[in-house]
Motif scaffolding. Structure first.
Motif, PDB file in Angstrom:
ATOM      1  N   ARG A 183      39.664  41.437  39.620  1.00 31.08           N
ATOM      2  CA  ARG A 183      38.203  41.338  39.541  1.00 31.08           C
ATOM      3  C   ARG A 183      37.682  40.106  40.270  1.00 31.08           C
ATOM      4  N   THR A 184      38.411  39.011  40.162  1.00 30.39           N
ATOM      5  CA  THR A 184      37.926  37.773  40.783  1.00 30.39           C
ATOM      6  C   THR A 184      38.714  37.386  42.032  1.00 30.39           C
ATOM      7  N   ARG A 185      39.827  38.076  42.270  1.00 30.29           N
ATOM      8  CA  ARG A 185      40.705  37.613  43.350  1.00 30.29           C
ATOM      9  C   ARG A 185      40.747  38.539  44.565  1.00 30.29           C
ATOM     10  N   ALA A 186      40.377  39.805  44.381  1.00 32.08           N
ATOM     11  CA  ALA A 186      40.625  40.794  45.438  1.00 32.08           C
ATOM     12  C   ALA A 186      39.451  40.941  46.387  1.00 32.08           C
ATOM     13  N   GLY A 187      39.759  41.468  47.569  1.00 28.93           N
ATOM     14  CA  GLY A 187      38.712  41.867  48.506  1.00 28.93           C
ATOM     15  C   GLY A 187      38.061  43.156  48.017  1.00 28.93           C
ATOM     16  N   ASP A 188      36.995  43.587  48.698  1.00 31.10           N
ATOM     17  CA  ASP A 188      36.205  44.730  48.229  1.00 31.10           C
ATOM     18  C   ASP A 188      37.028  45.997  48.013  1.00 31.10           C
ATOM     19  N   ALA A 189      37.826  46.344  49.023  1.00 32.06           N
ATOM     20  CA  ALA A 189      38.542  47.622  48.963  1.00 32.06           C
ATOM     21  C   ALA A 189      39.544  47.624  47.812  1.00 32.06           C
ATOM     22  N   VAL A 190      40.299  46.570  47.681  1.00 34.02           N
ATOM     23  CA  VAL A 190      41.302  46.498  46.619  1.00 34.02           C
ATOM     24  C   VAL A 190      40.607  46.403  45.256  1.00 34.02           C
ATOM     25  N   ARG A 191      39.470  45.728  45.199  1.00 34.07           N
ATOM     26  CA  ARG A 191      38.747  45.616  43.934  1.00 34.07           C
ATOM     27  C   ARG A 191      38.265  46.995  43.461  1.00 34.07           C
ATOM     28  N   ARG A 192      37.805  47.807  44.418  1.00 33.78           N
ATOM     29  CA  ARG A 192      37.370  49.165  44.049  1.00 33.78           C
ATOM     30  C   ARG A 192      38.544  50.001  43.559  1.00 33.78           C
ATOM     31  N   MET A 193      39.657  49.872  44.269  1.00 27.38           N
ATOM     32  CA  MET A 193      40.856  50.611  43.856  1.00 27.38           C
ATOM     33  C   MET A 193      41.269  50.164  42.451  1.00 27.38           C
ATOM     34  N   ALA A 194      41.244  48.870  42.228  1.00 29.73           N
ATOM     35  CA  ALA A 194      41.628  48.328  40.927  1.00 29.73           C
ATOM     36  C   ALA A 194      40.690  48.839  39.839  1.00 29.73           C
ATOM     37  N   LEU A 227      47.581  42.044  49.317  1.00 32.70           N
ATOM     38  CA  LEU A 227      48.897  42.550  49.699  1.00 32.70           C
ATOM     39  C   LEU A 227      49.819  42.651  48.490  1.00 32.70           C
ATOM     40  N   LEU A 228      49.828  41.578  47.697  1.00 28.11           N
ATOM     41  CA  LEU A 228      50.705  41.552  46.525  1.00 28.11           C
ATOM     42  C   LEU A 228      50.301  42.625  45.515  1.00 28.11           C
ATOM     43  N   PHE A 229      48.972  42.728  45.272  1.00 33.44           N
ATOM     44  CA  PHE A 229      48.483  43.687  44.286  1.00 33.44           C
ATOM     45  C   PHE A 229      48.907  45.105  44.671  1.00 33.44           C
ATOM     46  N   LEU A 230      48.694  45.449  45.933  1.00 37.78           N
ATOM     47  CA  LEU A 230      49.031  46.804  46.381  1.00 37.78           C
ATOM     48  C   LEU A 230      50.530  47.052  46.261  1.00 37.78           C
ATOM     49  N   ALA A 288      49.269  47.497  33.756  1.00 36.08           N
ATOM     50  CA  ALA A 288      48.457  47.860  34.925  1.00 36.08           C
ATOM     51  C   ALA A 288      47.025  47.370  34.741  1.00 36.08           C
ATOM     52  N   VAL A 289      46.509  47.515  33.530  1.00 34.15           N
ATOM     53  CA  VAL A 289      45.144  47.057  33.263  1.00 34.15           C
ATOM     54  C   VAL A 289      45.060  45.536  33.388  1.00 34.15           C
ATOM     55  N   ALA A 290      46.117  44.853  32.930  1.00 33.86           N
ATOM     56  CA  ALA A 290      46.135  43.394  33.085  1.00 33.86           C
ATOM     57  C   ALA A 290      46.110  43.014  34.568  1.00 33.86           C
ATOM     58  N   MET A 291      46.786  43.799  35.391  1.00 33.64           N
ATOM     59  CA  MET A 291      46.777  43.533  36.834  1.00 33.64           C
ATOM     60  C   MET A 291      45.387  43.750  37.428  1.00 33.64           C
ATOM     61  N   THR A 292      44.734  44.837  36.983  1.00 29.99           N
ATOM     62  CA  THR A 292      43.390  45.104  37.521  1.00 29.99           C
ATOM     63  C   THR A 292      42.419  44.014  37.083  1.00 29.99           C
ATOM     64  N   ASP A 293      42.685  43.450  35.917  1.00 26.45           N
ATOM     65  CA  ASP A 293      41.859  42.359  35.411  1.00 26.45           C
ATOM     66  C   ASP A 293      41.873  41.173  36.379  1.00 26.45           C
ATOM     67  N   LEU A 294      43.062  40.901  36.931  1.00 27.08           N
ATOM     68  CA  LEU A 294      43.192  39.789  37.888  1.00 27.08           C
ATOM     69  C   LEU A 294      42.418  40.092  39.173  1.00 27.08           C
TER      70      LEU A 294
END
Lengths: 222, 630
Positions: A84-95, A164-167, A76-82
């Motif tokens: 950081r540079t790829r997500a929009g604001d809302a998903v980045r905050r969730m991550a 979409l994929l991350f969520l 999960a942490v590896a996913m949140t790492d991705l």
């Protein structure tokens, strides 16, 4: 509301209220230790609180849960790492929230195992980074884990597609964690020890709330 | 509760851009009366609470002289006062170094042998009851400087949330290992008649020798419980049970249903127990209240978080973590994992949800506290479950702290967030607290695990600020920090996880005068359970009036001449005897009239509304005092 249950234990008071102490165990006295009985039963005085205190041992299933969950969290942490540079604001905050939570929980699980002399999976930043390169076999032994292909797909996505994929993947990943908790408590004698009980219940509550949030975010994005 | 951590933040590539996060979704009304539910959630986004420590400290620490535990670097997402003495605490055991401002430790009574983690607190008369994973301890606190362990009651079953009502003591049990007979040996197998999960009831009429008189079983056990009373009904006390653990087998307790899709599911409810005070052994679950139900469809799993545009999210919440009842106003605040609920409890047997809020900044709605007027409610966010560090420089100030809502026409409106204004690296997150009865102000004392105890003012619900604090260095033996910190009859009591019971007193500080402290100490209660909130009433005393004078002086709304005159007249009235009494009464009445008509200057602290209210309270106090002199 139908189906009320009347649950009553202690139907019979053996001794009338208010006149028990003389007839039964002596007073606890200043600093004394009293051990109550079942409802309606008298209390007794304990000579040694330490001897009468519980001491539950952890089980093999507890250890497997903690070891497995460390790997699960690491992905999960590896996913949140991705994110950081790829997500929009809302998903980045969730991550970010997921990252802070699961990072700490990895440390809690490691300390729990270490304190009990059990094998502690080490999860270095390096290891987390390469987590998605593990083989399909390794990844499939726990519910909710992403396959190598899924991790690569996530790594190669960006923008709305990444969100979409991350969520979708993280909801799946969290649901897997809930299954692991359910399996823990379904195992004979597991989840009794106080710390693992509280920890597993907390993971369950936390991730269920995050699933709800991510589901709402996913709905909005679609 | 997990082990403690002293680990430093490893990294934090997230920058301070993240510090000001929007409120994603606040408020949606499902019940009738949904006026203006427009979009459900367009609540104002309050600015992050300004970090204003009570400076200057008596002896601020110069960070260039000593090394703080946390330094402000690029990873930090918020800022703090780098002279705060809490930053320099060294680890230690029972007597670890302390940092304090506006309060001081008077006494500590270490954890008795055989007892595990301390949990919640309750009070009655001269006794403090300290919950523990292994039972509870009763302390005689007749002399708060010297608490005496009176009796220890060993009856394992975490977590041990406690309440006291008359001769009865209630204790929450969720552990699957807990036994009906209080034995330490645990319970074998998934189905056993020996297992106990629910609310134990003890008779404490013989305080030397508490006995278990009833044990009310519930499907998910009791993580917490809350007493509820109906004004005028002394014959019964009700208990709301919040269970957050798994549902046990229906074979063990008939009626338990672990299937979430079953209409009879044991999820999605709080249990209501009625306890006849004169016959506690007749205590029973009288209702499984579906407070999360959808008002229109009747779906028991009807309460969902809200999306940003006010639409309901998909999966529902299934339990409350804790509930605070305030019978005098007829409301309860439900801190229910993913939501904050406002419940109508005028009929305690049948709580009715009237409003709920969600907040994207909140991870886990944990507990609630109302202000005394019932116009504001504080919810806490136990992000991380109380076993993780959540007050670090890299943890946003809106996460893991308090959210403060005003209650307007039965609806909750977010005003601000409050979190301790200093970074803490060991375990830290918002936890249990209670009001401090300083008249004319809303003040709360609160525990933050290894973040210590913080006292803050939220009279202006949009601008809470800290006025006092206490903390120790991290516990080298593990298991430190405060589970609960409550005010009871003049003192702050802290349940320290591993260090036992602490008793502290307030000391004058920039935002807390000696008169305000003394006025708070005039409030005396027979018993106190923080989650069964009593209406605070202040006896008519001269110190009450002097406290209000101090407040108006601090706000800078009166001329210095008026402040001096008020103090002189109050002093002479208090010392008056014989004929002088009626003259003093005349003067007080006359000055009160003058004060009531005076124009207040713009306040230097607080709002004009607050100053005006304190003025009204002072006028009333002076008139009441005059009445006692005649």
């Amino acid at each position: 509301m139908t189906g009320w249950r009347i649950v009553l234990l202690g139907l019979i008071l053996l001794v009338p209220l208010g006149c028990r102490s003389g007839a039964t165990a002596g007073p606890g006295g200043t600093g004394g230790v009293v051990i109550p009985g079942a409802p309606g039963e008298p209390s007794r005085v304990a000579a040694d609180a330490r001897a009468a205190a519980p001491d539950f041992q952890h089980t093999e299933a507890d250890v497997r849960f903690m070891q497995g969950m460390i790997h699960h969290h690491a992905q999960a942490v590896a996913m949140t790492d991705l994110a950081r540079t790829r997500a929009g604001d809302a998903v980045r905050r969730m991550a970010h929230r997921i990252e802070l939570s699961q990072d700490d929980e990895i440390q809690i699980m490691q300390r729990w195992l270490r304190a009990r002399g059990e094998a502690v999976p080490e999860v270095s930043a390096e290891h987390m980074h390469h987590m998605h390169h593990m083989s399909g076999d390794e990844a499939s032994f726990m519910p909710g884990m992403l396959t190598h292909e899924q991790m690569m797909r996530l790594e190669n996505a960006s923008g709305r597609e990444f969100d979409l994929l991350f969520l979708e993947y993280m909801i799946h990943h969290h649901e897997g964690a809930l299954i692991m908790v359910a399996e823990l408590f379904a195992s004979e004698g597991a989840g009794y020890e106080v710390e693992i009980h509280d920890f597993a219940r907390h993971v369950e509550a936390d991730q269920a709330i995050e699933i709800r949030r991510m589901t709402a975010m996913l709905e909005e994005l679609r | 509760m997990m082990e403690q951590t002293n680990d430093s933040p490893r990294r934090g590539r997230w920058t301070r851009r993240l510090a000001a996060l929007p409120v994603m979704a606040v408020a949606g009304l499902v019940a009738a009366g949904c006026g203006g539910g427009s979009g459900g959630g367009a609540a104002a986004t309050p600015a992050p609470t300004p970090v204003t420590p009570p400076a200057p400290y008596p002896d601020p620490v110069d960070p260039t002289d000593r090394t703080p535990n946390v330094v402000h670097d690029d990873d930090a997402v918020w800022s703090w006062d780098e002279r705060d003495p809490r930053l320099f605490l060294e680890p230690g055991g029972q007597n670890a170094p302390q940092a304090a401002y506006g309060m001081e430790l008077m006494a500590n009574s270490p954890l008795p042998e055989g007892f595990g983690t301390n949990s919640d607190l309750a009070f009655a008369g001269n006794y403090a009851f300290v919950g523990n994973y292994n039972g509870y301890n009763i302390y005689d606190v007749s002399n708060p400087a010297n608490p005496v362990l009176h009796v220890s009651v060993l009856c394992p079953g975490n977590q041990g949330d406690l309440s006291v009502h008359g001769n009865l003591l209630f204790k929450s049990v969720q552990a699957a290992s807990a036994r009906l007979d209080c034995g330490p040996q645990g319970v074998d197998g998934p189905v056993s008649p020996e297992r106990f999960r629910g609310v134990r009831i003890f008779d404490i009429s013989d305080i030397q020798n508490p006995t278990q008189v009833a044990a009310v079983q519930t499907c998910r056990g009791s993580h917490t419980h809350t007493l509820v009373t109906r004004p005028g009904d002394d014959a019964n006390v009700y208990v709301y049970v919040s269970g957050t653990s798994g549902v046990r087998s229906g074979e063990e307790l008939p009626g338990c249903v672990s299937d979430r899709d079953d209409p009879e599911s044991s999820f999605f409810q709080i249990e209501v127990i009625r306890v006849p005070v004169a016959a506690p052994h007749e205590a029973t679950v009288i209702r499984e209240s579906r407070v999360f139900a959808d008002a229109e469809t009747g779906d028991i799993a009807g309460l969902r978080g809200l999306t940003r545009d006010g639409r309901p999210a998909q999966s529902p919440i299934n339990a409350c973590h804790d509930i605070t009842t305030y019978p005098a106003i007829g409301y309860a605040g439900g801190a229910c994992s993913g939501n904050g609920l406002l419940l109508d409890i005028r009929d305690p047997a049948n709580p009715v949800r009237v409003h709920e809020v969600a907040d994207a900044n909140f991870a886990y709605w944990h507990s609630a506290t109302f202000n005394n007027d019932g116009t504001t409610v504080i919810f806490t966010d136990e992000w991380g479950g109380g076993s993780s560090p959540r007050c670090r420089a890299i943890d946003p100030p809106e996460w893991g702290g308090n959210a403060i809502f005003d209650i307007v026409d039965g609806r909750m409106e977010l005003r601000s967030y409050y979190k301790i204004p200093v970074p803490i690296n060991p375990t830290c997150v918002a936890h249990n607290g209670s009001l401090v009865p300083v008249p004319g102000r809303d003040i709360k004392v609160q525990s933050w695990y290894e973040g210590g105890i913080s006292i803050f003012d939220f009279t202006d619900s949009a601008n809470p600020f800290e006025i006092a604090f206490f903390n120790r260095g991290p516990n080298t033996q593990g298991g430190g920090g405060f589970w609960s910190a409550y005010w009871y009859n003049g003192y702050v009591y802290g349940a320290e996880l591993g260090r036992g019971l602490d008793i502290l007193r307030l000391t004058p500080a920039e935002f807390l005068s000696a008169n305000e402290i003394e006025a708070a100490m005039t409030v005396v209660m027979d018993e106190f359970n923080a989650q069964h909130q009593p209406r605070i009433e202040w006896p008519v005393t001269f110190v009450l009036a002097r406290a209000h004078v101090d407040q108006l002086e601090r706000a800078g709304v009166l001329s210095s001449g008026m402040v001096e005159r008020l103090r002189t007249e109050l002093a002479s009235a208090e010392g008056a005897s014989g004929n002088a009494r009626s003259q003093a009464a005349e003067r007080l009445t006359s000055t009160a009239g003058e004060l009531a008509g005076a124009t207040l200057a713009a306040p230097v602290h607080g709002t004009p509304e607050i100053a005006n209210r304190q003025r009204e309270l002072l006028v009333q106090a002076m008139r009441d005092l005059a009445g006692t002199l005649r």
